[in-house]
Enzyme design. Sequence first.
Site, PDB file in Angstrom:
ATOM      1  N   HIS A   1       0.846  -1.198   0.000  1.00 18.30           N
ATOM      2  CA  HIS A   1       0.000   0.000   0.000  1.00 18.30           C
ATOM      3  C   HIS A   1       0.880   1.247   0.000  1.00 18.30           C
ATOM      4  CE1 HIS A   1      -0.066   1.097   4.563  1.00 18.30           C
ATOM      5  NE2 HIS A   1       1.044   0.472   4.278  1.00 18.30           N
TER       6      HIS A   1
ATOM      7  N   CYS B   1       6.452   6.171   4.397  1.00 22.56           N
ATOM      8  CA  CYS B   1       5.246   5.410   4.042  1.00 22.56           C
ATOM      9  C   CYS B   1       4.513   6.044   2.863  1.00 22.56           C
ATOM     10  CB  CYS B   1       4.287   5.310   5.232  1.00 22.56           C
ATOM     11  SG  CYS B   1       4.997   4.465   6.657  1.00 22.56           S
TER      12      CYS B   1
ATOM     13  N   HIS C   1       5.057   0.325  -0.613  1.00 21.24           N
ATOM     14  CA  HIS C   1       5.884  -0.587   0.183  1.00 21.24           C
ATOM     15  C   HIS C   1       4.918  -1.674   0.660  1.00 21.24           C
ATOM     16  CE1 HIS C   1       4.077   2.072   3.156  1.00 21.24           C
ATOM     17  NE2 HIS C   1       4.268   1.113   4.060  1.00 21.24           N
TER      18      HIS C   1
ATOM     19  N   HIS D   1       3.767  -5.097   3.703  1.00 23.05           N
ATOM     20  CA  HIS D   1       3.846  -5.708   5.036  1.00 23.05           C
ATOM     21  C   HIS D   1       3.330  -7.142   5.012  1.00 23.05           C
ATOM     22  CE1 HIS D   1       4.615  -1.784   6.836  1.00 23.05           C
ATOM     23  NE2 HIS D   1       3.551  -1.289   6.225  1.00 23.05           N
TER      24      HIS D   1
ATOM     25  N   ASP E   1      -5.226 -10.506   0.864  1.00 23.05           N
ATOM     26  CA  ASP E   1      -3.947 -11.223   0.790  1.00 23.05           C
ATOM     27  C   ASP E   1      -3.331 -11.156  -0.611  1.00 23.05           C
ATOM     28  OD1 ASP E   1      -1.821 -12.809   1.653  1.00 23.05           O
ATOM     29  OD2 ASP E   1      -2.825 -14.638   0.978  1.00 23.05           O
ATOM     30  N   HIS E   2      -2.043 -10.831  -0.627  1.00 20.10           N
ATOM     31  CA  HIS E   2      -1.316 -10.694  -1.897  1.00 20.10           C
ATOM     32  C   HIS E   2      -2.026  -9.704  -2.816  1.00 20.10           C
ATOM     33  CE1 HIS E   2       1.118 -13.993  -0.444  1.00 20.10           C
ATOM     34  NE2 HIS E   2       1.969 -13.739  -1.402  1.00 20.10           N
TER      35      HIS E   2
ATOM     36  N   GLU F   1       0.965  -4.463  12.143  1.00 20.81           N
ATOM     37  CA  GLU F   1       1.493  -4.031  10.843  1.00 20.81           C
ATOM     38  C   GLU F   1       2.963  -4.400  10.731  1.00 20.81           C
ATOM     39  OE1 GLU F   1       1.027   0.024   8.265  1.00 20.81           O
ATOM     40  OE2 GLU F   1       2.154   0.163  10.125  1.00 20.81           O
TER      41      GLU F   1
END
Lengths: 168, 168, 168, 168, 168, 168
Positions: free
Chosen positions: D19, D38, D44, D46, D84-85, D130
């Site tokens: 995100h 950020c 980037h 997580h 997810d992904h 996070e």
Amino acid sequence: MSSLPIVSITRRETFSSCHRLHSPFLGDEENKKLYGKCNNPNGHGHNYVVLVTVKGPVDAHTGMVMNVHELKQYMQVAIMDPLDHKNLDRDVPYFKTVVSTTENLAIFIWDSLQKVMTKPQLLHEVKILETEKNHVVYRGGTTYPRKKFDSSSLHPNNHQHNVSSDSD
Amino acid sequence: MSSLPIVSITRRETFSSCHRLHSPFLGDEENKKLYGKCNNPNGHGHNYVVLVTVKGPVDAHTGMVMNVHELKQYMQVAIMDPLDHKNLDRDVPYFKTVVSTTENLAIFIWDSLQKVMTKPQLLHEVKILETEKNHVVYRGGTTYPRKKFDSSSLHPNNHQHNVSSDSD
Amino acid sequence: MSSLPIVSITRRETFSSCHRLHSPFLGDEENKKLYGKCNNPNGHGHNYVVLVTVKGPVDAHTGMVMNVHELKQYMQVAIMDPLDHKNLDRDVPYFKTVVSTTENLAIFIWDSLQKVMTKPQLLHEVKILETEKNHVVYRGGTTYPRKKFDSSSLHPNNHQHNVSSDSD
Amino acid sequence: MSSLPIVSITRRETFSSCHRLHSPFLGDEENKKLYGKCNNPNGHGHNYVVLVTVKGPVDAHTGMVMNVHELKQYMQVAIMDPLDHKNLDRDVPYFKTVVSTTENLAIFIWDSLQKVMTKPQLLHEVKILETEKNHVVYRGGTTYPRKKFDSSSLHPNNHQHNVSSDSD
Amino acid sequence: MSSLPIVSITRRETFSSCHRLHSPFLGDEENKKLYGKCNNPNGHGHNYVVLVTVKGPVDAHTGMVMNVHELKQYMQVAIMDPLDHKNLDRDVPYFKTVVSTTENLAIFIWDSLQKVMTKPQLLHEVKILETEKNHVVYRGGTTYPRKKFDSSSLHPNNHQHNVSSDSD
Amino acid sequence: MSSLPIVSITRRETFSSCHRLHSPFLGDEENKKLYGKCNNPNGHGHNYVVLVTVKGPVDAHTGMVMNVHELKQYMQVAIMDPLDHKNLDRDVPYFKTVVSTTENLAIFIWDSLQKVMTKPQLLHEVKILETEKNHVVYRGGTTYPRKKFDSSSLHPNNHQHNVSSDSD
């Protein structure tokens, strides 16, 4: 006008300190019996893990309760600077007369944070892991409801007074 | 006759100690520059995590390389008794003249274990986590091959000698 | 003159990056089949954990293989600055032509560290945890022994050449 | 008739997403200042850890508050499938107009779960880590008490409305 | 006279047990469908992690809510002795008629602790991690407020009665 | 033509099993003395953590040593299917005559993986954590060098034979 969601955010840091458990209210034998190996005259140490939680409404523009960088700075000033790589009993004035148990360490950190935070009312919880097996949590409460965030709670000697007065 | 599988087993323990990094070979300013906050005069501390690995053939009757209770006892005598809830520099004779870095702590533990183990040749690795971010591993090797498990390696002063001779 | 113990020290850091697995050597369908959800066109991300290990003799005066602050600085320059809070494929030139698998990320970090270290021969291992379930380890070896630390290994395009030539 | 013990059960999953923190309510310079690294234009990522807690009476026949397989399925549909992904900002409609902070991510997951749960009143807490250093907790509360589980809370645009109206 | 800070302390232990989920209130097919692989006839097992929290005022002389060694002893008697390296269903009388879900295990431990604690009113929470992915929390509450710490809650059959009566 | 970097990748899974340590080569008293509480007649259990490492050249087109999904499938067939939520001693034929120590479990998994892998020569290490405090590592070696990956190593009875012949 509308309501805002209440969310808590938590920041985790670690600090490495040494200390000795030895109460000025107890004799040497009592101290040894009560604290066991934690009473070792030359001290011992821990990698303390501290988790500080603030809780409040999520700002609609920023999507944040508090900028985590701001929280990080509060923790730097209130926790890391006075405690990291220090001898709690000798390097921190507060613990010259208060025994440095994890319970009292949590109280110290709570009071210390409230003094540096712009909005101390957002402070929700201080959690300290002393070892992998023991941790404590403090949320600022007392046995008798006191007016939250009154000026006296900002004095570091506050709990020391409790200690003295408690022996009445 | 047949071959036996070679397996390693590892036991993990933690101990809480304090220390100060300060080399007798360096002046105060050099020590401060080299070790930074770890040179704090009143010390600091850690929850050290130690992982001891033994490696050898699996006994066909017991299904074990070594009874983990036996390994636990070796660690109690060689690690926990001398180091846990202690001041490394003041309570452990070895560190009165050897700076208590994690590297030297691993070497101390290796030598200490070899002296108490019935089969010291099974000792494979000593790993120490000082913090969540730093760890060291020692497998007994040196820059010049020495006869493994010779008697001199059993003397705690062994590495201190290295220190002295190194300044030649 | 005497021998010095050989110890390895490891430093752990984390960085948060995003990427997409998509090989320039494969068609869209092949990529999708090979990488599955990791091939999502808009990417995904990880909190990578990286552990860098250096190995060498323990200095007799300092008790250290390498000052961990020095290692931290190497990791800052070689890992954190180029990779943390970045899009690996778009922000890192190396990955414009090399697919950003964890394997290749480890090779990039190895080569990147060697270029900034004063004593690159001490670099022993790069370990990367992509998720809680998968990690890779690289120790600089290849299928055919190459002269270690030759000048060509310092070029970031080195492995890209391997990639190209491998398609011969 | 008798009372039943109230127990909470928690299920933990992880998902890997990318995100960029960038608020549509702020200019480019403000965004950069507020979110720092950020705000990196290419994003980037997580490995998010999410813990969902349901709380209720323990069924006397099954010994369960809720079958954990049922909870797992809710989390698959409400969390794993959409997040997810994925690229939160581009692949999830909700975050096209809401900045993808962890606070807002927790609110999204809360609302998303309530829509798929047969008994949404059992949902007690959504916790998201996070990174290793930061996490948030949301329990559905707001600054002004709203009727719990009213129909409007089931609309994904709900909090976006808050955002809009908050700028009045 | 003054107020005392209220702090909670938590102690963590692990125990290794086996069990089988199989409810006496359900048929074989229902059991298999409900509990899935946890219904395997020959059982399976876990390294349970249990965290017990006590909460109360910090004693001004000792700086403690409760001596952690005291808490450790309570946990030894109430948890470790009956459960560690045991078959829950066969070695623990309580689970002969109560299905050994983690929910019921938490209730058993809560009741078991209250019977051995000198000040059972300090018991605040029992948390059990069955696997890395699932955990439960019990704080002694029920669907209908019962007088806290009344004598009936000290009987281990208490919840079994609930089970019976619930089938009315 | 050029060389390819050698990288290892590791996949982590967990499985929940029960067992009892009891050697057929020893009497009841000996078993009780040797294995202690692990000899409990009704068994006990663990959440085993298993880490499987494969090592080989990084494919220049895919950037992978092995597709992690392929590794995951091998682990499903060779580890999860036979061991997860099972009684090792009763549900797994191999352990009917071999005591289910973690050492022997690692050997079983190694042999089991080699039988299902397309390229068994890439298998590098099997690591099993039985508890937070104990783990074992097996890399396929034996006390006497045997021809690696010969056909006999693919027979599950291989090590059982060792056991028998060892009593000669």
